[in-house]
Design a protein around this motif. Structure first.
Motif, PDB file in Angstrom:
ATOM      1  N   VAL A 176      38.955  29.183  41.165  1.00  0.00           N
ATOM      2  CA  VAL A 176      38.747  30.318  42.060  1.00  0.00           C
ATOM      3  C   VAL A 176      37.750  31.253  41.386  1.00  0.00           C
ATOM      4  O   VAL A 176      37.428  31.093  40.212  1.00  0.00           O
ATOM      5  CB  VAL A 176      40.066  31.070  42.379  1.00  0.00           C
ATOM      6  CG1 VAL A 176      41.046  30.169  43.117  1.00  0.00           C
ATOM      7  CG2 VAL A 176      40.703  31.638  41.120  1.00  0.00           C
ATOM      8  N   THR A 177      37.303  32.234  42.116  1.00  0.00           N
ATOM      9  CA  THR A 177      36.355  33.181  41.536  1.00  0.00           C
ATOM     10  C   THR A 177      37.108  34.332  40.866  1.00  0.00           C
ATOM     11  O   THR A 177      38.249  34.636  41.237  1.00  0.00           O
ATOM     12  CB  THR A 177      35.439  33.765  42.622  1.00  0.00           C
ATOM     13  OG1 THR A 177      36.233  34.514  43.549  1.00  0.00           O
ATOM     14  CG2 THR A 177      34.681  32.661  43.354  1.00  0.00           C
ATOM     15  N   PRO A 178      36.478  34.982  39.902  1.00  0.00           N
ATOM     16  CA  PRO A 178      37.094  36.179  39.326  1.00  0.00           C
ATOM     17  C   PRO A 178      37.383  37.233  40.404  1.00  0.00           C
ATOM     18  O   PRO A 178      38.378  37.951  40.323  1.00  0.00           O
ATOM     19  CB  PRO A 178      36.055  36.680  38.324  1.00  0.00           C
ATOM     20  CG  PRO A 178      35.323  35.437  37.907  1.00  0.00           C
ATOM     21  CD  PRO A 178      35.260  34.601  39.161  1.00  0.00           C
ATOM     22  N   ARG A 179      36.528  37.274  41.411  1.00  0.00           N
ATOM     23  CA  ARG A 179      36.746  38.225  42.507  1.00  0.00           C
ATOM     24  C   ARG A 179      38.082  37.953  43.205  1.00  0.00           C
ATOM     25  O   ARG A 179      38.796  38.882  43.581  1.00  0.00           O
ATOM     26  CB  ARG A 179      35.591  38.117  43.499  1.00  0.00           C
ATOM     27  CG  ARG A 179      35.680  39.102  44.623  1.00  0.00           C
ATOM     28  CD  ARG A 179      34.488  38.997  45.527  1.00  0.00           C
ATOM     29  NE  ARG A 179      34.592  39.951  46.609  1.00  0.00           N
ATOM     30  CZ  ARG A 179      33.786  40.007  47.630  1.00  0.00           C
ATOM     31  NH1 ARG A 179      32.784  39.168  47.715  1.00  0.00           N
ATOM     32  NH2 ARG A 179      33.964  40.894  48.566  1.00  0.00           N
ATOM     33  N   THR A 180      38.417  36.676  43.390  1.00  0.00           N
ATOM     34  CA  THR A 180      39.704  36.312  44.001  1.00  0.00           C
ATOM     35  C   THR A 180      40.854  36.820  43.143  1.00  0.00           C
ATOM     36  O   THR A 180      41.817  37.387  43.664  1.00  0.00           O
ATOM     37  CB  THR A 180      39.795  34.772  44.160  1.00  0.00           C
ATOM     38  OG1 THR A 180      38.755  34.342  45.039  1.00  0.00           O
ATOM     39  CG2 THR A 180      41.148  34.343  44.699  1.00  0.00           C
ATOM     40  N   ILE A 181      40.745  36.639  41.856  1.00  0.00           N
ATOM     41  CA  ILE A 181      41.797  37.090  40.945  1.00  0.00           C
ATOM     42  C   ILE A 181      41.926  38.614  40.995  1.00  0.00           C
ATOM     43  O   ILE A 181      43.034  39.146  41.057  1.00  0.00           O
ATOM     44  CB  ILE A 181      41.536  36.576  39.515  1.00  0.00           C
ATOM     45  CG1 ILE A 181      41.669  35.043  39.510  1.00  0.00           C
ATOM     46  CG2 ILE A 181      42.509  37.211  38.518  1.00  0.00           C
ATOM     47  CD1 ILE A 181      41.282  34.385  38.214  1.00  0.00           C
ATOM     48  N   ARG A 182      40.805  39.318  41.004  1.00  0.00           N
ATOM     49  CA  ARG A 182      40.853  40.782  41.099  1.00  0.00           C
ATOM     50  C   ARG A 182      41.478  41.218  42.419  1.00  0.00           C
ATOM     51  O   ARG A 182      42.226  42.192  42.472  1.00  0.00           O
ATOM     52  CB  ARG A 182      39.447  41.378  40.935  1.00  0.00           C
ATOM     53  CG  ARG A 182      38.958  41.345  39.493  1.00  0.00           C
ATOM     54  CD  ARG A 182      37.683  42.166  39.299  1.00  0.00           C
ATOM     55  NE  ARG A 182      36.558  41.682  40.087  1.00  0.00           N
ATOM     56  CZ  ARG A 182      35.698  40.747  39.686  1.00  0.00           C
ATOM     57  NH1 ARG A 182      35.827  40.195  38.491  1.00  0.00           N
ATOM     58  NH2 ARG A 182      34.699  40.384  40.473  1.00  0.00           N
ATOM     59  N   PHE A 183      41.195  40.484  43.494  1.00  0.00           N
ATOM     60  CA  PHE A 183      41.790  40.795  44.793  1.00  0.00           C
ATOM     61  C   PHE A 183      43.312  40.653  44.724  1.00  0.00           C
ATOM     62  O   PHE A 183      44.044  41.528  45.176  1.00  0.00           O
ATOM     63  CB  PHE A 183      41.216  39.884  45.888  1.00  0.00           C
ATOM     64  CG  PHE A 183      41.904  40.049  47.205  1.00  0.00           C
ATOM     65  CD1 PHE A 183      41.669  41.165  48.000  1.00  0.00           C
ATOM     66  CD2 PHE A 183      42.800  39.096  47.653  1.00  0.00           C
ATOM     67  CE1 PHE A 183      42.315  41.330  49.218  1.00  0.00           C
ATOM     68  CE2 PHE A 183      43.451  39.246  48.869  1.00  0.00           C
ATOM     69  CZ  PHE A 183      43.208  40.366  49.650  1.00  0.00           C
ATOM     70  N   TYR A 184      43.799  39.559  44.154  1.00  0.00           N
ATOM     71  CA  TYR A 184      45.246  39.357  44.048  1.00  0.00           C
ATOM     72  C   TYR A 184      45.880  40.415  43.144  1.00  0.00           C
ATOM     73  O   TYR A 184      47.005  40.841  43.373  1.00  0.00           O
ATOM     74  CB  TYR A 184      45.577  37.947  43.557  1.00  0.00           C
ATOM     75  CG  TYR A 184      45.281  36.872  44.578  1.00  0.00           C
ATOM     76  CD1 TYR A 184      45.477  37.093  45.937  1.00  0.00           C
ATOM     77  CD2 TYR A 184      44.782  35.637  44.195  1.00  0.00           C
ATOM     78  CE1 TYR A 184      45.201  36.120  46.878  1.00  0.00           C
ATOM     79  CE2 TYR A 184      44.504  34.655  45.131  1.00  0.00           C
ATOM     80  CZ  TYR A 184      44.716  34.899  46.470  1.00  0.00           C
ATOM     81  OH  TYR A 184      44.445  33.926  47.387  1.00  0.00           O
ATOM     82  N   GLU A 185      45.143  40.848  42.140  1.00  0.00           N
ATOM     83  CA  GLU A 185      45.629  41.940  41.293  1.00  0.00           C
ATOM     84  C   GLU A 185      45.729  43.229  42.117  1.00  0.00           C
ATOM     85  O   GLU A 185      46.734  43.942  42.056  1.00  0.00           O
ATOM     86  CB  GLU A 185      44.690  42.140  40.113  1.00  0.00           C
ATOM     87  CG  GLU A 185      45.108  43.261  39.197  1.00  0.00           C
ATOM     88  CD  GLU A 185      44.095  43.527  38.100  1.00  0.00           C
ATOM     89  OE1 GLU A 185      44.171  44.632  37.524  1.00  0.00           O
ATOM     90  OE2 GLU A 185      43.237  42.671  37.828  1.00  0.00           O
TER      91      GLU A 185
END
Length: 149
Positions: free
Chosen positions: A34-43
Motif C-alpha cells: 500500500v502507499t504511505p498515504r494509505t497508512i497515514r489515512f488509516y492513522e
C-alpha cells in the motif's frame, strides 16, 4: 470457514520478541503493498496509533496487526466504522475477543444478506436484459424478412 480476524489475532499476536519490532511507514507500506498515504489515512481514521518521535512515526507490531486486519476488512467489504468497532472491541476488554468475534459474526451475516439481495437484483436485471434482447432480435428478424422497397 476460517475467521480472518480470529486467525490474524491468533497467528499475529506479538510475542515478547516481536513486541520490540518496529516499522517505518515505508516498511509497512512495502510489507502490505500500500502507499504511505494509505497508512497515514488509516492513522487519521484512528485505526493505527504509531509512536511519534518528532515528525517520525514509529509503528509497532500492534500497528502491523491492525493494518493487516484493516486491509482484510476492506477486502471483505467492511466499512472503516465496522473495522474500527471490531478492533476497539478487541482492545477494550479482556473478554474483547469473544465480543469481537460475536460482532464480527453479526457484520458478516449483514454482508452476506446484502450480497444475496445484490445477487437477486443482478439476476432480475439479467432476465430483463434477456427479454429486451429477445424482443430486439425478433424485431430485427421481422425487418429482414420484409421485402426491400
Amino acid at each position: 470457514m476460517n475467521d480472518p480476524t480470529r486467525e490474524a489475532m491468533l497467528t499475529d499476536a506479538p510475542s515478547p520478541a516481536r513486541q520490540r519490532r518496529t516499522y517505518s511507514i515505508g516498511e509497512l507500506a512495502k510489507l502490505f503493498e500500500v502507499t504511505p498515504r494509505t497508512i497515514r489515512f488509516y492513522e487519521q481514521e484512528g485505526l493505527l496509533e504509531p509512536e511519534r518521535r518528532g515528525q517520525t512515526r514509529i509503528y509497532h507490531d500492534k500497528d502491523r496487526v491492525r493494518l493487516k486486519l484493516t486491509l482484510r476488512g476492506k477486502r471483505l467489504g467492511f466499512s472503516l466504522a465496522e473495522i474500527r468497532e471490531v478492533i476497539e472491541l478487541y482492545d477494550a476488554m479482556p473478554d474483547g475477543n469473544a465480543r469481537q468475534l460475536q460482532r464480527l459474526l453479526e457484520i458478516l451475516a449483514e454482508k452476506r444478506a446484502n450480497m444475496e439481495r445484490q445477487l437477486e437484483d443482478i439476476r432480475l436485471m439479467q432476465r430483463e436484459l434477456d427479454d429486451v434482447e429477445i424482443r430486439c432480435q425478433e424485431a430485427l428478424d421481422n425487418l429482414r424478412r420484409q421485402p426491400s422497397r
